[in-house]
Design an enzyme around this catalytic site. Structure first.
Site, PDB file in Angstrom:
ATOM      1  N   GLY A  41       4.787  -3.947   0.663  1.00  0.00           N
ATOM      2  CA  GLY A  41       5.526  -4.594  -0.428  1.00  0.00           C
ATOM      3  C   GLY A  41       6.465  -5.712  -0.046  1.00  0.00           C
ATOM      4  N   CYS A  71      -4.091  -0.794  -3.791  1.00  0.00           N
ATOM      5  CA  CYS A  71      -2.704  -1.204  -3.575  1.00  0.00           C
ATOM      6  C   CYS A  71      -2.450  -2.422  -4.453  1.00  0.00           C
ATOM      7  CB  CYS A  71      -2.525  -1.556  -2.105  1.00  0.00           C
ATOM      8  SG  CYS A  71      -0.959  -2.371  -1.758  1.00  0.00           S
ATOM      9  N   CYS A 179       2.658   0.362  -8.776  1.00  0.00           N
ATOM     10  CA  CYS A 179       2.454   0.570  -7.333  1.00  0.00           C
ATOM     11  C   CYS A 179       1.726   1.896  -7.240  1.00  0.00           C
ATOM     12  CB  CYS A 179       3.796   0.642  -6.607  1.00  0.00           C
ATOM     13  SG  CYS A 179       3.697   1.331  -4.937  1.00  0.00           S
ATOM     14  N   HIS A 181       1.654   4.172  -5.151  1.00  0.00           N
ATOM     15  CA  HIS A 181       2.423   5.322  -4.671  1.00  0.00           C
ATOM     16  C   HIS A 181       3.197   6.002  -5.819  1.00  0.00           C
ATOM     17  CE1 HIS A 181       1.814   3.711  -0.614  1.00  0.00           C
ATOM     18  NE2 HIS A 181       2.357   4.806  -0.116  1.00  0.00           N
TER      19      HIS A 181
HETATM   20  N1  DGL Z   1       0.939   1.307  -2.818  1.00  0.00           N
HETATM   21  C1  DGL Z   1       1.159  -0.076  -2.730  1.00  0.00           C
HETATM   22  C2  DGL Z   1       1.163  -0.789  -4.048  1.00  0.00           C
HETATM   23  O1  DGL Z   1       0.456  -0.367  -4.926  1.00  0.00           O
HETATM   24  C3  DGL Z   1       2.095  -0.631  -1.705  1.00  0.00           C
HETATM   25  C4  DGL Z   1       3.360   0.019  -1.408  1.00  0.00           C
HETATM   26  C5  DGL Z   1       3.980  -0.641  -0.202  1.00  0.00           C
HETATM   27  O2  DGL Z   1       3.441  -0.454   0.891  1.00  0.00           O
HETATM   28  O3  DGL Z   1       4.969  -1.369  -0.372  1.00  0.00           O
HETATM   29  O4  DGL Z   1       1.813  -1.794  -4.229  1.00  0.00           O
END
Ligand code: DGL
Length: 243
Positions: A41, A71, A179, A181
């Site tokens: 990010g 991602c 995101c 996550h």
């Molecule tokens: N999971 C990722 C996203 O959808 C990236 C999170 C990261 O590594 O900052 O943006």
């Protein structure tokens, strides 16, 4: 070459992978958790491109002909150049589900959470211009993706409490998790903000991947973590087995 490769800066992309498996249960998958380079990010475009290219090369070496960038950040920043570079590979990308606001005619207060890289990208700006409802707050919770990656529940709760406090009295009705996550902490967000409608981009990605599959084979999944973390592998399979 007939496997689906899925990757993210760690285990976050599992939220996308699980939606894909729901639609395509009988297929061979490779999941690449690039925890070594987490977070994506706050990387520059140049840094991220090299990282993403390296992961894609590995997935191609492992016979993946469909590659899912699970991602939002990497998709927002790199997907155009990556598609240009890998013309023979199907590259599927994820984006924050802001179009849902438009599709479902939401006029209420919306909170969109995403990383700095996503929010600052041209792709995101175009998407936002097109679909936001003029009642949409865009916010980047500091360090949230890294803390989710680390998996310490107490630290995640503390972060969310601080980062979301400005929205508690904003009567947010819809939350867009921009995101991959973030869906892993949806329940924690609910505890702070209330019972909103949540959207993320994973269902759209799954439908897109499905459209490329002519015939299913047999389910198999290979997990790779770029830090060689056993703990990550255990967590991955634990999350995969949960509903
Ligand atoms: N999971 C990722 C996203 O959808 C990236 C999170 C990261 O590594 O900052 O943006």
């Amino acid at each position: 070459m007939n496997k689906i490769g899925v990757f993210d800066s760690g285990i976050g992309g599992i939220t996308v992978l699980k939606e894909i498996i729901k639609l395509i249960p009988n297929y061979e998958y490779v999941y690449y958790s690039d925890s070594f380079n987490n977070p994506y990010g706050n990387k520059t475009k140049e840094e991220l491109y090299v990282i993403v290219k390296n992961v894609i090369d590995k997935l191609i070496m492992m016979d993946c002909n469909i590659i899912v960038i699970a991602c939002n950040t990497a998709s927002a920043i790199c997907v155009d150049d990556i598609r240009e570079e890998y013309k023979d590979i199907i590259i599927v990308a994820v984006e924050p589900a802001i179009k849902m606001i438009n599709d479902y005619g939401h006029t209420d207060n919306v909170l969109l959470l995403a990383t700095k890289g996503t929010v600052e990208s041209t792709r995101f700006k175009n998407l936002y211009e097109k679909y936001n409802n003029n009642n949409t707050y865009v916010y980047t919770p500091l360090n949230l993706a890294s803390l989710i990656e680390e998996g310490n529940s107490r630290k995640i709760n503390e972060c969310l409490k601080v980062e979301l406090r400005g929205f508690v009295d904003k009567e947010i009705n819809v939350v867009i998790l921009g995101c991959t996550h973030y869906p892993l902490v949806k329940d924690k967000i609910k505890k702070i903000l209330g019972n909103q409608i949540f959207y993320d981009g994973s269902i759209g990605v799954a439908k897109r991947v499905k459209s490329f599959i002519k015939e299913e084979t047999k389910f198999k999944i290979t997990f790779i973590d770029s830090s060689n973390s056993k703990e990550k592998e255990i967590r991955f399979f634990d999350l995969l087995s949960k509903k």
